[in-house]
Scaffold this motif. Structure first.
Motif, short mmCIF file in Angstrom:
data_model
loop_
_atom_site.label_atom_id
_atom_site.label_comp_id
_atom_site.label_asym_id
_atom_site.label_seq_id
_atom_site.Cartn_x
_atom_site.Cartn_y
_atom_site.Cartn_z
N GLY A 112 68.31 -37.97 -37.08
CA GLY A 112 69.38 -38.84 -37.54
C GLY A 112 68.90 -40.03 -38.33
O GLY A 112 69.65 -40.60 -39.13
N ASP A 113 67.64 -40.45 -38.12
CA ASP A 113 67.12 -41.65 -38.79
C ASP A 113 66.28 -41.33 -40.01
O ASP A 113 65.64 -42.23 -40.58
N SER A 114 66.26 -40.09 -40.47
CA SER A 114 65.37 -39.70 -41.58
C SER A 114 65.80 -40.35 -42.90
O SER A 114 66.98 -40.37 -43.24
N VAL A 115 64.81 -40.86 -43.62
CA VAL A 115 65.03 -41.39 -44.96
C VAL A 115 63.96 -40.83 -45.89
O VAL A 115 62.88 -40.42 -45.46
N SER A 116 64.29 -40.81 -47.19
CA SER A 116 63.33 -40.47 -48.23
C SER A 116 63.15 -41.71 -49.10
O SER A 116 64.01 -42.60 -49.12
N ASP A 127 59.87 -35.36 -43.36
CA ASP A 127 59.98 -33.99 -42.88
C ASP A 127 61.27 -33.32 -43.35
O ASP A 127 61.56 -32.19 -42.94
N THR A 128 62.04 -33.98 -44.20
CA THR A 128 63.27 -33.39 -44.69
C THR A 128 62.97 -32.16 -45.55
O THR A 128 63.66 -31.14 -45.47
N ILE A 129 61.94 -32.27 -46.38
CA ILE A 129 61.43 -31.11 -47.12
C ILE A 129 59.92 -31.11 -46.96
O ILE A 129 59.26 -32.13 -47.22
N LEU A 130 59.35 -29.99 -46.56
CA LEU A 130 57.91 -29.88 -46.36
C LEU A 130 57.26 -29.21 -47.57
O LEU A 130 57.92 -28.60 -48.40
N GLY A 131 55.95 -29.32 -47.62
CA GLY A 131 55.22 -28.71 -48.73
C GLY A 131 55.07 -27.21 -48.60
O GLY A 131 54.80 -26.51 -49.58
N SER A 132 55.26 -26.68 -47.39
CA SER A 132 55.27 -25.24 -47.16
C SER A 132 56.10 -24.97 -45.92
O SER A 132 56.25 -25.83 -45.05
N GLY A 133 56.67 -23.76 -45.84
CA GLY A 133 57.54 -23.45 -44.72
C GLY A 133 58.86 -24.20 -44.81
O GLY A 133 59.22 -24.73 -45.86
N THR A 134 59.58 -24.23 -43.70
CA THR A 134 60.87 -24.91 -43.66
C THR A 134 60.91 -25.88 -42.50
O THR A 134 60.03 -25.88 -41.64
N THR A 135 61.94 -26.71 -42.49
CA THR A 135 62.04 -27.83 -41.55
C THR A 135 62.83 -27.45 -40.31
O THR A 135 63.87 -26.80 -40.41
N VAL A 136 62.36 -27.91 -39.16
CA VAL A 136 63.10 -27.75 -37.91
C VAL A 136 64.07 -28.92 -37.78
O VAL A 136 63.72 -30.06 -38.07
N LEU A 137 65.29 -28.64 -37.34
CA LEU A 137 66.27 -29.69 -37.09
C LEU A 137 66.16 -30.11 -35.63
O LEU A 137 66.27 -29.28 -34.73
N ASP A 138 65.94 -31.40 -35.39
CA ASP A 138 65.83 -31.93 -34.04
C ASP A 138 67.23 -32.01 -33.45
O ASP A 138 68.04 -32.84 -33.86
N SER A 139 67.50 -31.16 -32.48
CA SER A 139 68.87 -31.03 -31.98
C SER A 139 69.33 -32.24 -31.18
O SER A 139 70.52 -32.33 -30.84
N THR A 140 68.44 -33.19 -30.89
CA THR A 140 68.89 -34.38 -30.17
C THR A 140 69.76 -35.27 -31.04
O THR A 140 70.64 -35.97 -30.54
N ASP A 141 69.52 -35.28 -32.36
CA ASP A 141 70.39 -36.07 -33.24
C ASP A 141 70.44 -35.54 -34.67
O ASP A 141 71.11 -36.12 -35.52
N GLY A 142 69.76 -34.44 -34.94
CA GLY A 142 69.83 -33.84 -36.26
C GLY A 142 70.98 -32.84 -36.32
O GLY A 142 71.20 -32.09 -35.37
#
Length: 263
Positions: free
Chosen positions: A136-140, A151-166
């Protein structure tokens, strides 16, 4: 010799204003480790640090060494420990103020980061872009020629959503914002290699999320609408190493919430 990713403990210049120092904390969730970004505008003697990394004194001391201790400001992309664990040691070494969305990580400042804010530091103008979803607190952070995506976009693979507030709704909206803002700018992620253009990576992420949503819909049609998270994980991620299922369950939980709210 030109350095390439990964280069542990060595400052690697990526753009004219952004260099990266890779922490030696590789793992399933951190990929090769946490990228600490070291920013400086032309002619500036000061630096901005983005994500001081894990609680690792050697890494903190490397940051202090490559900046000569001249850290005008430290910025945090989100709350996870592999990004924030090194805050206090870096403050001890450099005296840097620290700003984040979450007030728990403020040091020497009382002002949380705000969406749309423009930070002037170390000869740079840095735009703050709220990109919740991973957390919930992610910024770019948007520079003239690059976007630091945490961690919104990674250099490889995909991002996990933190279910506590994402949430997936937030995440999809954040990806759309990043396409609109970052097209033509370099992608500087918090894990994995950098890329010369953010747009194609972001569009892949958007497509991947919609593909996963369709797979979850199909699983619910087969398993029933009340299937629990791990039942869906076992179905959708049957071809993925079971050691990654726990992480996948967090994203699936967010997908189920999204589908049960939005259809």
């Amino acid at each position: 010799m030109t350095l390439t990713h990964p280069a542990y403990g060595q400052l690697r210049q990526v753009t004219p204003t952004a260099a990266v120092l890779l922490a030696d904390n590789p793992g399933q969730m951190t990929l090769d480790g946490t990228n600490t970004w070291i920013l400086r505008g032309a002619g500036s003697s000061d630096f901005v640090v983005v994500d001081p990394g894990p609680e690792d004194h050697a890494h903190s001391e490397d940051i202090a060494r490559v900046t000569g201790g001249n850290v005008a400001l430290t910025l945090i992309t989100h709350r996870h420990h592999d990004h924030t664990g090194g805050i206090d040691r870096l403050v001890e070494l450099t005296g840097s103020p620290v700003r984040a969305t979450d007030p728990a990580f403020l040091r020497g400042s009382s002002e949380p980061l705000a969406d749309g804010e423009v930070i002037e530091a170390a000869g740079l103008s840095i735009d703050v872009l709220a990109t919740p979803g991973h957390t919930g607190d992610s910024v770019s952070f948007v520079l003239e020629d690059a976007v630091l995506t945490g961690d919104t976009i990674l250099g490889s693979g995909t991002t996990v959503l933190d279910s506590t507030d994402g949430t997936l709704a937030d995440y999809l909206a954040s990806l759309d914002r990043l396409v609109a803002t970052g097209a033509g700018r370099a992608l500087l992620p918090a894990h994995g290699p950098d890329h010369p253009d953010l747009e194609p990576i972001t569009r892949y992420y958007i497509g991947h999320r919609h593909e996963r949503l369709e797979q979850v819909r199909a699983a619910l049609r087969e398993l029933g609408p009340d299937a629990d998270t791990m039942e869906v994980v076992r179905k959708v991620y049957a071809d993925v190493d079971e050691r990654l299922w726990l992480a996948a369950s967090s994203s699936v939980r967010a997908q189920l919430e999204y589908l049960r709210t939005n259809g």
